[in-house]
Design an enzyme around this catalytic site. Structure first.
Site, PDB file in Angstrom:
ATOM      1  N   HIS A 290       0.729  -1.204  -0.397  1.00 26.82           N
ATOM      2  CA  HIS A 290      -0.025  -0.153  -0.225  1.00 26.82           C
ATOM      3  C   HIS A 290       1.036   1.718  -0.068  1.00 26.82           C
ATOM      4  CE1 HIS A 290      -2.929   3.159   1.464  1.00 26.82           C
ATOM      5  NE2 HIS A 290      -4.237   1.977   1.185  1.00 26.82           N
TER       6      HIS A 290
ATOM      7  N   ASP B 279      -8.096  -5.845   0.113  1.00 30.22           N
ATOM      8  CA  ASP B 279      -8.313  -6.277  -1.126  1.00 30.22           C
ATOM      9  C   ASP B 279      -8.015  -7.759  -0.647  1.00 30.22           C
ATOM     10  OD1 ASP B 279      -9.817  -4.300  -2.556  1.00 30.22           O
ATOM     11  OD2 ASP B 279      -8.141  -3.834  -3.089  1.00 30.22           O
TER      12      ASP B 279
HETATM   13  N1  ACO Z   1       4.024  -7.891  -4.889  1.00 32.31           N
HETATM   14  C1  ACO Z   1       5.101  -8.296  -4.942  1.00 32.31           C
HETATM   15  N2  ACO Z   1       6.230  -7.080  -4.714  1.00 32.31           N
HETATM   16  C2  ACO Z   1       5.310  -5.533  -4.556  1.00 32.31           C
HETATM   17  C3  ACO Z   1       4.314  -5.265  -4.127  1.00 32.31           C
HETATM   18  C4  ACO Z   1       3.295  -6.363  -4.572  1.00 32.31           C
HETATM   19  N3  ACO Z   1       1.868  -6.714  -3.879  1.00 32.31           N
HETATM   20  N4  ACO Z   1       4.057  -4.192  -3.817  1.00 32.31           N
HETATM   21  C5  ACO Z   1       4.980  -3.778  -4.027  1.00 32.31           C
HETATM   22  N5  ACO Z   1       5.826  -4.608  -4.310  1.00 32.31           N
HETATM   23  C6  ACO Z   1       6.989  -4.159  -4.490  1.00 32.31           C
HETATM   24  C7  ACO Z   1       8.153  -2.897  -5.823  1.00 32.31           C
HETATM   25  O1  ACO Z   1       7.846  -3.809  -6.405  1.00 32.31           O
HETATM   26  C8  ACO Z   1       8.573  -2.531  -5.106  1.00 32.31           C
HETATM   27  O2  ACO Z   1       9.508  -2.750  -5.174  1.00 32.31           O
HETATM   28  P1  ACO Z   1      11.455  -1.826  -5.478  1.00 32.31           P
HETATM   29  O3  ACO Z   1      11.397  -0.782  -5.027  1.00 32.31           O
HETATM   30  O4  ACO Z   1      12.800  -2.904  -5.167  1.00 32.31           O
HETATM   31  O5  ACO Z   1      11.101  -1.574  -7.256  1.00 32.31           O
HETATM   32  C9  ACO Z   1       8.079  -1.837  -3.534  1.00 32.31           C
HETATM   33  O6  ACO Z   1       7.773  -2.738  -3.225  1.00 32.31           O
HETATM   34  C10 ACO Z   1       7.256  -0.895  -3.355  1.00 32.31           C
HETATM   35  O7  ACO Z   1       6.518  -1.197  -4.603  1.00 32.31           O
HETATM   36  P2  ACO Z   1       6.451   0.373  -5.562  1.00 32.31           P
HETATM   37  O8  ACO Z   1       4.763   0.014  -6.410  1.00 32.31           O
HETATM   38  O9  ACO Z   1       6.638   1.314  -6.038  1.00 32.31           O
HETATM   39  O10 ACO Z   1       5.279   1.178  -4.443  1.00 32.31           O
HETATM   40  P3  ACO Z   1       3.800   2.263  -4.417  1.00 32.31           P
HETATM   41  O11 ACO Z   1       3.615   2.498  -2.992  1.00 32.31           O
HETATM   42  O12 ACO Z   1       3.770   2.584  -5.636  1.00 32.31           O
HETATM   43  O13 ACO Z   1       2.518   1.309  -5.064  1.00 32.31           O
HETATM   44  C11 ACO Z   1       0.470  -0.764  -4.515  1.00 32.31           C
HETATM   45  C12 ACO Z   1       1.665   0.715  -4.409  1.00 32.31           C
HETATM   46  C13 ACO Z   1       0.020  -0.024  -6.181  1.00 32.31           C
HETATM   47  C14 ACO Z   1       0.120  -0.912  -4.072  1.00 32.31           C
HETATM   48  C15 ACO Z   1       1.740  -1.838  -4.542  1.00 32.31           C
HETATM   49  O14 ACO Z   1       1.727  -2.018  -3.456  1.00 32.31           O
HETATM   50  C16 ACO Z   1       0.218  -2.456  -5.663  1.00 32.31           C
HETATM   51  O15 ACO Z   1       1.272  -2.939  -6.956  1.00 32.31           O
HETATM   52  N6  ACO Z   1      -0.115  -3.800  -4.715  1.00 32.31           N
HETATM   53  C17 ACO Z   1      -0.960  -5.230  -5.973  1.00 32.31           C
HETATM   54  C18 ACO Z   1      -1.474  -4.388  -6.358  1.00 32.31           C
HETATM   55  C19 ACO Z   1      -2.955  -3.902  -5.199  1.00 32.31           C
HETATM   56  O16 ACO Z   1      -3.591  -5.020  -3.533  1.00 32.31           O
HETATM   57  N7  ACO Z   1      -3.512  -2.933  -5.017  1.00 32.31           N
HETATM   58  C20 ACO Z   1      -4.274  -2.351  -4.078  1.00 32.31           C
HETATM   59  C21 ACO Z   1      -3.579  -1.263  -2.825  1.00 32.31           C
HETATM   60  S1  ACO Z   1      -5.661  -0.430  -1.597  1.00 32.31           S
HETATM   61  C22 ACO Z   1      -6.302   0.184  -2.567  1.00 32.31           C
HETATM   62  O17 ACO Z   1      -6.162   0.880  -3.946  1.00 32.31           O
HETATM   63  C23 ACO Z   1      -7.369  -0.376  -2.079  1.00 32.31           C
END
Ligand code: ACO
Length: 427
Positions: free
Chosen positions: A305, A362
């Site tokens: 998140h 979620d």
């Molecule tokens: N699985 C694996 N790796 C992950 C995940 C995941 N679910 N989420 C984040 N990471 C990793 C990224 O690859 C990144 O790694 P790095 O630093 O080595 O490049 C690091 O963790 C940070 O992730 P970002 O994508 O930069 O974080 P951001 O804050 O931009 O994204 C998000 C947050 C979009 C929710 C992300 O965690 C994600 O894609 N999660 C899966 C989708 C999801 O569950 N979305 C619902 C969110 S809650 C809502 O909107 C109601």
């Protein structure tokens, strides 16, 4: 003297005022940054940028706190109703008995939609995603109910209730029509949640029997989704609304933004991921390994998140609901075991620990929705109905602000420098 932040740019010192929130959050106000220094800030994804001050929702991502108008979401989930929570968000305080009754009556009175709108539904392709339909239909509502144009508070309040009431009728209707079933009309003797379930599942050959446990589970689900400060879809509502477009269009934009799998669409994506694991019999350790692999686009849906760097408080409640509601409903869902196992493996893995990746709302919500009988393609629509009070209150906060500025970020241009046009015969 009030606090300032000093910034040295090209040897010159500039001072920027500090804004402090009621929970101690601090920001420095860079409204005059470009004017004074010629510089802008760069913050893709806006992770460090405050776009407004807001008195609606407080979150602390490090401590896992979520409060609506100061009230912890855990207390609202335990004691409140979705309609009462919507009132709280929009009006800034809990309603008294009379106000709550009046709101419920109004929601019932407004629950029908114009019969002509049914024709639109008939013309969407059968496989159309309900989020696309909902976004289009909410926008279309404006043509049928344009009263917001007279901007007296009475008219606007009426529009809020209209939207809250009609969105649930429209969502249920889209499901019925997509299945080729006759539309079920709302009933004045049913509560908000019960009415929705009845419109979804009642059949002339098998009347829908309301189960209080399912009604309560839906109530909690919607309370947990009711607002989440400046997330992607709420930011969309505020940005689109800042151009002074009508409320219906701004909400329609919010629904479109919510649809994405990185945002509200994650609840559908989680169930699809769990189903794939179940069907393929994939090893959980392998799934987690794939999620960590930078060369593989696969991510663990329902994990991570932007704000929460600890367990999402909504996910905690949702997980507990799985433990209590599923046995009550005598539902045994193999996906729940897979989800639990995935969580266990991920939360002990250094990759997820180091990056503070925990289950978000979620991760378990789809399992609760499945237990209620909600089909997977409707999951994000369920989220949208729940988020509507938040979108309305955030739009209202902007609209009530006499200094509501049109949203217009800047950019750093990296394209061609001035280049002459070349006539087509010389290219
Ligand atoms: N699985 C694996 N790796 C992950 C995940 C995941 N679910 N989420 C984040 N990471 C990793 C990224 O690859 C990144 O790694 P790095 O630093 O080595 O490049 C690091 O963790 C940070 O992730 P970002 O994508 O930069 O974080 P951001 O804050 O931009 O994204 C998000 C947050 C979009 C929710 C992300 O965690 C994600 O894609 N999660 C899966 C989708 C999801 O569950 N979305 C619902 C969110 S809650 C809502 O909107 C109601």
């Amino acid at each position: 003297m009030s606090e300032v932040v000093k910034m040295i740019i090209e040897g010159k010192t500039y001072e920027f005022p500090v804004i402090e929130g009621s929970e101690g959050e601090k920001a420095f106000d860079i409204t005059k940054l470009r004017q004074q220094t010629g510089y802008i800030t760069m913050d893709p994804g806006f992770g460090n940028t405050g776009s407004c001050t807001s008195a609606i929702t407080f979150m602390d991502g490090e401590k896992g706190i979520l409060r609506y108008r100061g009230i912890p979401v855990e207390q609202l989930a335990e004691h409140s109703s979705f309609v009462e929570t919507a009132y709280l968000l929009i009006n800034g305080r809990l309603p008294n008995k009379q106000e709550l009754t009046r709101t419920s009556v109004q929601l019932n009175d407004d629950s029908l939609i114009h019969e002509d709108m049914q024709i639109f539904y008939q013309n969407f392709p059968r496989r159309a995603h309900p989020m696309g339909i909902l976004s289009a239909m909410i926008n279309a509502l404006r043509s049928f109910y344009p009263e917001l144009e007279d901007t007296d508070p009475e008219g606007i309040n009426r529009t809020f209730l209209r939207l809250l009431s009609k969105i649930r009728t429209m969502a249920a209707m889209s499901y019925r029509i997509s299945r080729g079933h006759k539309v079920v009309y709302p009933r004045a003797d049913y509560s908000y949640c019960a009415n929705f379930l009845n419109m979804m599942f009642h059949s002339p050959v098998r009347p829908y029997e309301l189960d209080p446990d399912i009604v309560e589970a839906l109530n909690v689900f919607w309370i947990l989704h009711a607002d989440h400060e400046q997330n992607c879809s709420t930011a969309a509502v505020r940005v689109v609304g800042s151009g002074r477009v009508n409320l219906y269009a701004a909400i329609s934009a919010g629904i479109a933004a919510l649809w994405g799998p990185l945002h509200g669409g994650a609840n559908q994506a989680v169930i699809e991921m769990l189903t794939n694991i179940h069907k393929s019999g994939a090893d959980i350790e392998d799934v987690v390994r794939r999620a960590k692999d930078k060369d593989d686009p696969f991510r663990l849906m329902g994990f991570g998140h932007r704000v929460y760097k600890t367990y999402d408080p909504r996910a905690r409640i949702m997980k507990k609901m799985c433990d209590t509601v599923l046995p009550k409903l005598k539902v045994e869902d193999p996906l729940l075991d897979i989800a639990r196992r995935l969580e266990e493996v991920a939360l002990t893995d250094p990759y997820f620990i180091d990056k503070n990746l925990y289950p978000n709302v979620d991760f378990y919500s789809g399992i609760v929705l499945r237990a209620m009988g909600i089909p997977t393609e409707m999951f994000t629509v369920m989220f949208a109905i729940g988020r509507l009070p938040g979108w309305i209150s955030q739009w209202k906060e902007g609209a009530d602000d006499p200094n509501w500025k049109i949203s217009r970020p800047r950019q750093v241009y990296t394209g061609n420098i001035a280049t002459d046009y070349v006539p087509i015969n010389k290219r």
